[in-house]
Design a protein around this motif. Structure first.
Motif, PDB file in Angstrom:
ATOM      1  N   PRO A 164      61.069  45.575  63.923  1.00  0.00           N
ATOM      2  CA  PRO A 164      62.331  45.207  63.272  1.00  0.00           C
ATOM      3  C   PRO A 164      62.087  44.812  61.817  1.00  0.00           C
ATOM      4  O   PRO A 164      61.066  44.253  61.481  1.00  0.00           O
ATOM      5  CB  PRO A 164      62.828  44.012  64.088  1.00  0.00           C
ATOM      6  CG  PRO A 164      62.156  44.159  65.421  1.00  0.00           C
ATOM      7  CD  PRO A 164      60.808  44.721  65.108  1.00  0.00           C
ATOM      8  N   GLY A 172      68.590  58.210  65.454  1.00  0.00           N
ATOM      9  CA  GLY A 172      69.336  58.129  64.207  1.00  0.00           C
ATOM     10  C   GLY A 172      68.530  58.622  63.017  1.00  0.00           C
ATOM     11  O   GLY A 172      69.042  59.342  62.158  1.00  0.00           O
ATOM     12  N   LYS A 209      60.653  51.104  55.624  1.00  0.00           N
ATOM     13  CA  LYS A 209      62.041  50.760  55.929  1.00  0.00           C
ATOM     14  C   LYS A 209      62.804  50.390  54.657  1.00  0.00           C
ATOM     15  O   LYS A 209      63.966  50.760  54.490  1.00  0.00           O
ATOM     16  CB  LYS A 209      62.077  49.593  56.913  1.00  0.00           C
ATOM     17  CG  LYS A 209      61.621  49.956  58.310  1.00  0.00           C
ATOM     18  CD  LYS A 209      61.769  48.756  59.236  1.00  0.00           C
ATOM     19  CE  LYS A 209      61.350  49.117  60.658  1.00  0.00           C
ATOM     20  NZ  LYS A 209      61.502  47.966  61.571  1.00  0.00           N
ATOM     21  N   TYR A 219      63.503  42.554  60.222  1.00  0.00           N
ATOM     22  CA  TYR A 219      63.584  41.118  60.027  1.00  0.00           C
ATOM     23  C   TYR A 219      62.427  40.376  60.698  1.00  0.00           C
ATOM     24  O   TYR A 219      62.371  39.158  60.700  1.00  0.00           O
ATOM     25  CB  TYR A 219      64.903  40.569  60.601  1.00  0.00           C
ATOM     26  CG  TYR A 219      65.224  41.092  61.968  1.00  0.00           C
ATOM     27  CD1 TYR A 219      64.627  40.542  63.100  1.00  0.00           C
ATOM     28  CD2 TYR A 219      66.114  42.151  62.116  1.00  0.00           C
ATOM     29  CE1 TYR A 219      64.922  41.037  64.361  1.00  0.00           C
ATOM     30  CE2 TYR A 219      66.407  42.648  63.395  1.00  0.00           C
ATOM     31  CZ  TYR A 219      65.809  42.087  64.505  1.00  0.00           C
ATOM     32  OH  TYR A 219      66.088  42.595  65.740  1.00  0.00           O
ATOM     33  N   CYS A 247      71.382  54.003  56.743  1.00  0.00           N
ATOM     34  CA  CYS A 247      71.323  52.546  56.744  1.00  0.00           C
ATOM     35  C   CYS A 247      71.354  51.997  58.175  1.00  0.00           C
ATOM     36  O   CYS A 247      70.531  51.148  58.547  1.00  0.00           O
ATOM     37  CB  CYS A 247      72.491  51.992  55.937  1.00  0.00           C
ATOM     38  SG  CYS A 247      72.494  50.198  55.787  1.00  0.00           S
ATOM     39  N   CYS A 248      72.287  52.496  58.975  1.00  0.00           N
ATOM     40  CA  CYS A 248      72.403  52.022  60.360  1.00  0.00           C
ATOM     41  C   CYS A 248      71.175  52.386  61.188  1.00  0.00           C
ATOM     42  O   CYS A 248      70.680  51.574  61.976  1.00  0.00           O
ATOM     43  CB  CYS A 248      73.657  52.608  61.009  1.00  0.00           C
ATOM     44  SG  CYS A 248      75.204  52.008  60.290  1.00  0.00           S
ATOM     45  N   ALA A 249      70.675  53.608  60.997  1.00  0.00           N
ATOM     46  CA  ALA A 249      69.510  54.057  61.759  1.00  0.00           C
ATOM     47  C   ALA A 249      68.283  53.216  61.438  1.00  0.00           C
ATOM     48  O   ALA A 249      67.481  52.886  62.319  1.00  0.00           O
ATOM     49  CB  ALA A 249      69.228  55.528  61.468  1.00  0.00           C
ATOM     50  N   THR A 250      68.131  52.830  60.185  1.00  0.00           N
ATOM     51  CA  THR A 250      66.987  52.017  59.767  1.00  0.00           C
ATOM     52  C   THR A 250      67.093  50.598  60.307  1.00  0.00           C
ATOM     53  O   THR A 250      66.126  50.038  60.840  1.00  0.00           O
ATOM     54  CB  THR A 250      66.882  51.985  58.233  1.00  0.00           C
ATOM     55  OG1 THR A 250      66.765  53.330  57.742  1.00  0.00           O
ATOM     56  CG2 THR A 250      65.665  51.197  57.793  1.00  0.00           C
ATOM     57  N   LEU A 251      68.256  49.989  60.183  1.00  0.00           N
ATOM     58  CA  LEU A 251      68.445  48.610  60.645  1.00  0.00           C
ATOM     59  C   LEU A 251      68.363  48.507  62.168  1.00  0.00           C
ATOM     60  O   LEU A 251      67.843  47.523  62.699  1.00  0.00           O
ATOM     61  CB  LEU A 251      69.799  48.071  60.156  1.00  0.00           C
ATOM     62  CG  LEU A 251      69.930  47.888  58.635  1.00  0.00           C
ATOM     63  CD1 LEU A 251      71.344  47.448  58.278  1.00  0.00           C
ATOM     64  CD2 LEU A 251      68.908  46.862  58.138  1.00  0.00           C
ATOM     65  N   ARG A 252      68.868  49.516  62.862  1.00  0.00           N
ATOM     66  CA  ARG A 252      68.848  49.507  64.328  1.00  0.00           C
ATOM     67  C   ARG A 252      67.546  50.070  64.892  1.00  0.00           C
ATOM     68  O   ARG A 252      67.360  50.125  66.100  1.00  0.00           O
ATOM     69  CB  ARG A 252      70.036  50.303  64.879  1.00  0.00           C
ATOM     70  CG  ARG A 252      71.379  49.637  64.662  1.00  0.00           C
ATOM     71  CD  ARG A 252      72.504  50.525  65.171  1.00  0.00           C
ATOM     72  NE  ARG A 252      73.788  49.845  65.098  1.00  0.00           N
ATOM     73  CZ  ARG A 252      74.265  49.045  66.035  1.00  0.00           C
ATOM     74  NH1 ARG A 252      73.552  48.832  67.143  1.00  0.00           N
ATOM     75  NH2 ARG A 252      75.441  48.471  65.896  1.00  0.00           N
ATOM     76  N   GLU A 253      66.689  50.553  64.018  1.00  0.00           N
ATOM     77  CA  GLU A 253      65.393  51.102  64.429  1.00  0.00           C
ATOM     78  C   GLU A 253      65.564  52.259  65.406  1.00  0.00           C
ATOM     79  O   GLU A 253      64.820  52.404  66.379  1.00  0.00           O
ATOM     80  CB  GLU A 253      64.544  50.000  65.066  1.00  0.00           C
ATOM     81  CG  GLU A 253      64.431  48.769  64.191  1.00  0.00           C
ATOM     82  CD  GLU A 253      63.980  47.555  64.964  1.00  0.00           C
ATOM     83  OE1 GLU A 253      63.627  47.704  66.139  1.00  0.00           O
ATOM     84  OE2 GLU A 253      63.991  46.457  64.394  1.00  0.00           O
ATOM     85  N   SER A 254      66.567  53.087  65.144  1.00  0.00           N
ATOM     86  CA  SER A 254      66.884  54.195  66.034  1.00  0.00           C
ATOM     87  C   SER A 254      66.115  55.455  65.643  1.00  0.00           C
ATOM     88  O   SER A 254      66.327  56.016  64.562  1.00  0.00           O
ATOM     89  CB  SER A 254      68.386  54.473  66.000  1.00  0.00           C
ATOM     90  OG  SER A 254      68.695  55.661  66.679  1.00  0.00           O
TER      91      SER A 254
END
Length: 243
Positions: free
Chosen positions: A240, A81, A9, A242, A71-78
């Protein structure tokens, strides 16, 4: 969190930042190539020679969007995405390969295009038309005179019409006593413009091709990173960042 997942990630987030930086760099390179060619457009008859630069700029715009998606796909775990991220990277990779091939093709055609178009433009020199401004700009910027050398001017009508003299754009920088007469060779640039312009355009295109190749390699690593995460996520729940 699994160390491998965290690393993957982190790599993807870093890759997104690289995409933004790469997009800015590619936009600069593409603009620089087009500006360089436009400065001497009267001598480059093959307008398709700017295709690689146009592709580079198009790629740069898309890369900004890719960085946001990644960036969004990685943070949202999509997974969707990330799949879309992979698809876009593959398209960009294909575009960069295409640009590289076009650059390679036109790099070998520059000399032939220049020789024909430059002779035509120089013959139209009359001191006032657009061709005149193009020739004067070329000779002053590259510090050259004539197509192959200064003697080419003896076959151009303007030379005979102006007391067997060459344009003042052939004079060396700061040569205030230069009148354009061939008796003042020490005050004139004597080397031809074709070789200098060809070398300049070759260098610009080579630089662009090198940049394209470098970013294409980055895309390849990006595709491999997404594949690694996809394979891991089939065995373990996607965790996630985090956690």
């Amino acid at each position: 969190m699994d160390c491998g997942i965290l690393t993957s990630k982190t790599v993807l987030l870093f890759l997104s930042v690289i995409f933004w930086a790469a997009g800015a760099a590619l936009a600069y390179v593409g603009s620089y190539v087009i500006k360089s060619y436009n400065s001497f457009e009267d001598f480059v008859s093959n307008k398709y020679s700017v295709i690689p630069a146009a592709i580079i700029i198009g790629v740069a715009v898309v890369m900004f969007v890719i960085g946001i998606v990644g960036c969004c796909a990685t943070l949202r775990e999509s997974k969707v995405g990330l799949g879309f991220f992979l698809l876009i990277i593959m398209v960009i990779f294909a575009a960069e390969v295409t640009a590289f091939v076009f650059g390679f093709i036109y790099r070998g055609r520059i000399k032939g295009d220049l020789e024909k178009s430059m002779n035509s433009v120089f013959q139209k020199y009359d001191g006032v038309n657009s061709e005149t401004h193009a020739v004067d700009y070329l000779q002053s910027q590259l510090e050259c005179c004539g197509v192959n050398n200064i003697t080419d001017w003896t076959a151009i009508p303007w030379f005979v019409q102006h007391n067997n003299s060459v344009p003042h754009s052939c004079c060396k920088a700061n040569a205030t006593q230069c009148t354009g007469q061939l008796t003042q060779l020490d005050l004139l640039n004597t080397k031809g413009c074709e070789a200098k312009l060809e070398q300049m355009l070759q260098d610009v295109l080579s630089y662009a091709m090198l940049v394209i190749l470098g970013f294409a390699i980055i895309k390849l690593f990006g595709m491999l990173s997404i594949c690694v995460i996809a394979c891991r996520s089939k065995k373990n729940d996607y965790q996630p960042l985090y956690a």
